[in-house]
Write an enzyme that holds these catalytic residues in place. Structure first.
Site, PDB file in Angstrom:
ATOM      1  CB  THR A   1      -0.961   0.020   1.400  1.00  0.00           C
ATOM      2  OG1 THR A   1      -1.581   1.263   1.418  1.00  0.00           O
ATOM      3  CG2 THR A   1      -0.056  -0.282   2.591  1.00  0.00           C
ATOM      4  CG  ASP A   2      -0.972   5.069  -1.036  1.00  0.00           C
ATOM      5  OD1 ASP A   2      -2.016   4.364  -0.217  1.00  0.00           O
ATOM      6  OD2 ASP A   2      -1.520   6.057  -1.913  1.00  0.00           O
ATOM      7  CD  GLU A   3      -3.371   3.821   4.653  1.00  0.00           C
ATOM      8  OE1 GLU A   3      -4.557   3.432   4.351  1.00  0.00           O
ATOM      9  OE2 GLU A   3      -3.051   3.865   5.936  1.00  0.00           O
TER      10      GLU A   3
ATOM     11  CE1 TYR B   1      -3.704  -2.654   5.861  1.00  0.00           C
ATOM     12  CE2 TYR B   1      -3.301  -0.374   5.495  1.00  0.00           C
ATOM     13  CZ  TYR B   1      -3.407  -1.691   4.875  1.00  0.00           C
ATOM     14  OH  TYR B   1      -3.363  -1.706   3.442  1.00  0.00           O
TER      15      TYR B   1
ATOM     16  CE  LYS C   1      -0.426  -4.458   2.825  1.00  0.00           C
ATOM     17  NZ  LYS C   1      -0.628  -5.734   2.848  1.00  0.00           N
TER      18      LYS C   1
HETATM   19  P1  NAD Z   1     -10.332  -7.013   2.342  1.00  0.00           P
HETATM   20  O1  NAD Z   1      -9.983  -6.783   3.866  1.00  0.00           O
HETATM   21  O2  NAD Z   1     -11.463  -6.774   1.351  1.00  0.00           O
HETATM   22  O3  NAD Z   1      -9.938  -8.552   2.133  1.00  0.00           O
HETATM   23  C1  NAD Z   1      -8.872  -9.314   2.869  1.00  0.00           C
HETATM   24  C2  NAD Z   1      -9.052 -10.832   2.658  1.00  0.00           C
HETATM   25  O4  NAD Z   1      -7.935 -11.386   3.403  1.00  0.00           O
HETATM   26  C3  NAD Z   1     -10.367 -11.430   3.236  1.00  0.00           C
HETATM   27  O5  NAD Z   1     -11.030 -12.069   2.214  1.00  0.00           O
HETATM   28  C4  NAD Z   1      -9.948 -11.906   4.553  1.00  0.00           C
HETATM   29  O6  NAD Z   1     -10.738 -13.186   4.738  1.00  0.00           O
HETATM   30  C5  NAD Z   1      -8.622 -12.370   4.255  1.00  0.00           C
HETATM   31  N1  NAD Z   1      -7.685 -12.744   5.213  1.00  0.00           N
HETATM   32  C6  NAD Z   1      -7.561 -11.905   6.485  1.00  0.00           C
HETATM   33  N2  NAD Z   1      -6.701 -12.491   7.276  1.00  0.00           N
HETATM   34  C7  NAD Z   1      -6.424 -13.743   6.746  1.00  0.00           C
HETATM   35  C8  NAD Z   1      -5.554 -14.692   7.153  1.00  0.00           C
HETATM   36  N3  NAD Z   1      -4.923 -14.760   8.463  1.00  0.00           N
HETATM   37  N4  NAD Z   1      -5.188 -15.970   6.655  1.00  0.00           N
HETATM   38  C9  NAD Z   1      -5.937 -15.812   5.128  1.00  0.00           C
HETATM   39  N5  NAD Z   1      -6.963 -14.959   4.787  1.00  0.00           N
HETATM   40  C10 NAD Z   1      -6.990 -13.941   5.483  1.00  0.00           C
HETATM   41  O7  NAD Z   1      -8.968  -6.327   1.906  1.00  0.00           O
HETATM   42  P2  NAD Z   1      -8.636  -5.637   0.285  1.00  0.00           P
HETATM   43  O8  NAD Z   1      -9.051  -4.212   0.451  1.00  0.00           O
HETATM   44  O9  NAD Z   1      -9.094  -6.674  -0.700  1.00  0.00           O
HETATM   45  O10 NAD Z   1      -7.027  -5.573   0.375  1.00  0.00           O
HETATM   46  C11 NAD Z   1      -6.290  -6.596  -0.274  1.00  0.00           C
HETATM   47  C12 NAD Z   1      -4.942  -6.478  -0.283  1.00  0.00           C
HETATM   48  O11 NAD Z   1      -4.427  -5.152  -0.819  1.00  0.00           O
HETATM   49  C13 NAD Z   1      -4.368  -6.148   1.467  1.00  0.00           C
HETATM   50  O12 NAD Z   1      -3.114  -6.736   1.588  1.00  0.00           O
HETATM   51  C14 NAD Z   1      -4.291  -4.734   1.408  1.00  0.00           C
HETATM   52  O13 NAD Z   1      -3.224  -4.093   2.341  1.00  0.00           O
HETATM   53  C15 NAD Z   1      -3.744  -4.417   0.160  1.00  0.00           C
HETATM   54  N6  NAD Z   1      -4.266  -2.627  -0.300  1.00  0.00           N
HETATM   55  C16 NAD Z   1      -5.711  -2.506  -0.411  1.00  0.00           C
HETATM   56  C17 NAD Z   1      -6.242  -1.361  -0.802  1.00  0.00           C
HETATM   57  C18 NAD Z   1      -7.332  -0.817  -0.598  1.00  0.00           C
HETATM   58  O14 NAD Z   1      -7.538   0.557  -0.916  1.00  0.00           O
HETATM   59  N7  NAD Z   1      -8.471  -1.668  -0.201  1.00  0.00           N
HETATM   60  C19 NAD Z   1      -5.163  -0.238  -1.249  1.00  0.00           C
HETATM   61  C20 NAD Z   1      -3.871  -0.777  -1.523  1.00  0.00           C
HETATM   62  C21 NAD Z   1      -3.303  -1.997  -1.099  1.00  0.00           C
HETATM   63  O1  DAU Z   2      -3.969   4.089   0.462  1.00  0.00           O
HETATM   64  C1  DAU Z   2      -4.208   2.910   0.366  1.00  0.00           C
HETATM   65  C2  DAU Z   2      -5.043   2.009   1.745  1.00  0.00           C
HETATM   66  O2  DAU Z   2      -6.611   2.657   1.324  1.00  0.00           O
HETATM   67  C3  DAU Z   2      -5.240   0.571   1.812  1.00  0.00           C
HETATM   68  O3  DAU Z   2      -3.924   0.187   2.085  1.00  0.00           O
HETATM   69  C4  DAU Z   2      -6.015   0.389   2.859  1.00  0.00           C
HETATM   70  O4  DAU Z   2      -6.378  -1.023   2.955  1.00  0.00           O
HETATM   71  C5  DAU Z   2      -7.633   0.719   2.475  1.00  0.00           C
HETATM   72  O5  DAU Z   2      -8.532   0.766   3.657  1.00  0.00           O
HETATM   73  C6  DAU Z   2      -7.257   2.285   2.361  1.00  0.00           C
HETATM   74  O6  DAU Z   2      -6.996   3.098   3.484  1.00  0.00           O
HETATM   75  P1  DAU Z   2      -7.727   4.398   4.310  1.00  0.00           P
HETATM   76  O7  DAU Z   2      -7.910   4.772   5.473  1.00  0.00           O
HETATM   77  O8  DAU Z   2      -7.240   5.629   3.300  1.00  0.00           O
HETATM   78  O9  DAU Z   2      -9.230   4.265   3.483  1.00  0.00           O
HETATM   79  P2  DAU Z   2     -10.649   4.301   4.002  1.00  0.00           P
HETATM   80  O10 DAU Z   2     -11.618   4.006   3.211  1.00  0.00           O
HETATM   81  O11 DAU Z   2     -10.854   3.768   5.414  1.00  0.00           O
HETATM   82  O12 DAU Z   2     -10.416   5.954   4.433  1.00  0.00           O
HETATM   83  C7  DAU Z   2     -10.406   6.835   3.138  1.00  0.00           C
HETATM   84  C8  DAU Z   2     -10.477   8.386   3.730  1.00  0.00           C
HETATM   85  O13 DAU Z   2     -11.935   8.583   4.189  1.00  0.00           O
HETATM   86  C9  DAU Z   2      -9.640   8.433   4.941  1.00  0.00           C
HETATM   87  O14 DAU Z   2      -9.102   9.801   4.866  1.00  0.00           O
HETATM   88  C10 DAU Z   2     -10.607   8.456   6.094  1.00  0.00           C
HETATM   89  C11 DAU Z   2     -11.906   8.897   5.534  1.00  0.00           C
HETATM   90  N1  DAU Z   2     -12.985   8.544   6.101  1.00  0.00           N
HETATM   91  C12 DAU Z   2     -13.200   6.914   6.214  1.00  0.00           C
HETATM   92  C13 DAU Z   2     -14.283   6.527   6.622  1.00  0.00           C
HETATM   93  C14 DAU Z   2     -14.552   4.845   6.537  1.00  0.00           C
HETATM   94  C15 DAU Z   2     -13.861   9.271   6.531  1.00  0.00           C
HETATM   95  O15 DAU Z   2     -14.129  10.534   6.351  1.00  0.00           O
HETATM   96  N2  DAU Z   2     -15.296   8.655   7.066  1.00  0.00           N
HETATM   97  C16 DAU Z   2     -15.264   7.351   7.040  1.00  0.00           C
HETATM   98  O16 DAU Z   2     -16.553   6.643   7.657  1.00  0.00           O
END
Ligand code: NAD
Ligand code: DAU
Length: 337
Positions: free
Chosen positions: A125-127, A150, A154
């Site tokens: 992630t970019d975080e 988190y 990562k």
């Molecule tokens: P998500 O929470 O939707 O899905 C995570 C999945 O992992 C689920 O199916 C869960 O059951 C499984 N899981 C969790 N713990 C586990 C374990 N111990 N063993 C096996 N399976 C397990 O997540 P997502 O949003 O699809 O993110 C997927 C990946 O991409 C993550 O590594 C996250 O850090 C990364 N990522 C997410 C975003 C985003 O915006 N959502 C952005 C950049 C990177």
């Molecule tokens: O940048 C990549 C990341 O993006 C991933 O690595 C994470 O897995 C993914 O969850 C996401 O993280 P963020 O914290 O950026 O996403 P989230 O959707 O939780 O929040 C996005 C922005 O919106 C953040 O600035 C917080 C804000 N927010 C979020 C929620 C849930 C609100 O203002 N209100 C809300 O209820």
């Protein structure tokens, strides 16, 4: 090609599994997922009958189990998505994020090393770069500066993955993507939460002043990038994946209200997230130069596709908003009044 995909029942992993089989990136996909609150087999229903698809319910933190699985399946590559992915949950209860994201990645890397796996893509992630001041954009050499449990978990797992290249010559690449959105996203994250609340005429809780900036990436674009890195990425290298779409949260929320035809009076300002990163910004230059990948989806079209999906899949939303969802929702928003 045969792939083991971890977290393939989650939001991004399931999109990758569906695309890998539909686009014929792989003949066989073994989906390994623990099915936590975020894992949902409905997300892979479109490929459930595909002859090349199989599912194993397992915990990536189980080192012995992961070793046996990789020996048995002998895939050409592991694509590792499984994680505890929600920042707010990691703030309320950090243990799960640290355990799954760090120890889980460790057991997979170790299993891959011992079973001689050819290729490993670690999805991150970019975080990990933390908040980026205007006008900078993070490239892959930007310092790591994590703010939440988190992002720290990562960043730790990224460094561990890279150490397996340096020390053991494991063919591992790391991707760092920005905020994904699209169908099947669990409605705890900003865009699906705001869409589902708007569709139900519920308040839209904006943290702090709503001026935090995120870069938005359509989930299929992210999966194509992971595939590009799987095929063309170099061992030991990191690749940023961004959507070229920086927007303040309040602007995203306003566009959702416009697109759903709901009033701005639904917007509710709530207490800010502790340690909230102000701005994420990254450059894709390396990924585009080395693989030719570029994001294809523009934000307004992607948002419309996403809203349409949630409109037409109300029963999916109702099912995932089970007791666990409501429990966390109440916990997260109770102290934000
Ligand atoms: P998500 O929470 O939707 O899905 C995570 C999945 O992992 C689920 O199916 C869960 O059951 C499984 N899981 C969790 N713990 C586990 C374990 N111990 N063993 C096996 N399976 C397990 O997540 P997502 O949003 O699809 O993110 C997927 C990946 O991409 C993550 O590594 C996250 O850090 C990364 N990522 C997410 C975003 C985003 O915006 N959502 C952005 C950049 C990177
Ligand atoms: O940048 C990549 C990341 O993006 C991933 O690595 C994470 O897995 C993914 O969850 C996401 O993280 P963020 O914290 O950026 O996403 P989230 O959707 O939780 O929040 C996005 C922005 O919106 C953040 O600035 C917080 C804000 N927010 C979020 C929620 C849930 C609100 O203002 N209100 C809300 O209820």
């Amino acid at each position: 090609m045969k792939l083991v995909v971890t977290g393939g029942a989650g939001f991004i992993g399931s999109c990758f599994v569906r695309m890998a089989l539909h686009e014929k990136w792989a003949d066989n996909v073994v989906n390994v997922d623990k099915l936590t609150y975020a894992g949902n087999l409905e997300n892979v229903q479109p490929v459930a009958e595909h002859p090349g698809y199989s599912f194993v319910q397992a915990d990536i933190c189980d080192g012995v189990g992961m070793g046996e699985l990789l020996e048995r399946e002998a895939p050409d590559a592991v694509v590792h998505f499984a994680a505890e992915s929600h920042v707010d949950r990691s703030i309320h209860s950090p243990a799960a994020a640290i355990h799954t994201n760090f120890n889980g990645t460790f057991s997979l890397l170790e299993a891959a090393r011992r079973s001689g796996i050819v290729r490993f893509v670690h999805v991150s992630t970019d975080e990990v770069y933390g908040s980026i001041p205007v006008p900078y954009e993070a490239d892959e050499k930007f310092p790591l500066q994590t703010s939440s449990p988190y992002s720290a978990s990562k960043a730790g797992s990224d460094l561990l993955a890279l150490s397996y290249f340096t020390t053991y010559e494991l063919n591992v690449s790391v991707t760092r993507a920005s905020n994904n959105y699209g169908p099947y996203q669990f409605p705890e994250k900003l865009i699906p939460l705001m869409i589902s609340n708007a569709l139900e005429d519920r308040p839209l809780p904006v943290y702090g002043d709503g001026q935090q900036v995120r870069d938005w990436l359509f989930v299929e674009d992210h999966c194509r990038a992971v595939h590009a890195v799987l095929k063309k990425g170099e061992p030991g290298e990191i690749y940023n994946v961004g959507g070229n779409c920086s927007l303040p949260n309040l602007e995203v929320v306003r566009r959702i209200l416009q697109a759903t035809g709901k009033p701005e009076t639904l917007i509710t300002r709530v207490t800010d997230r502790p340690g909230h990163d102000r701005r994420y910004a990254l450059t894709n230059e390396k990924l585009t130069r080395t693989t030719g990948w570029e994001p294809r989806m523009d934000f307004d079209t992607g948002l419309r596709v996403t809203i349409d999906w949630y409109r037409h899949n109300r029963s999916w939303i109702d099912r995932v908003k089970s007791g666990e969802y409501r429990r966390f929702y109440e916990l997260n928003y109770a102290d934000r009044k």
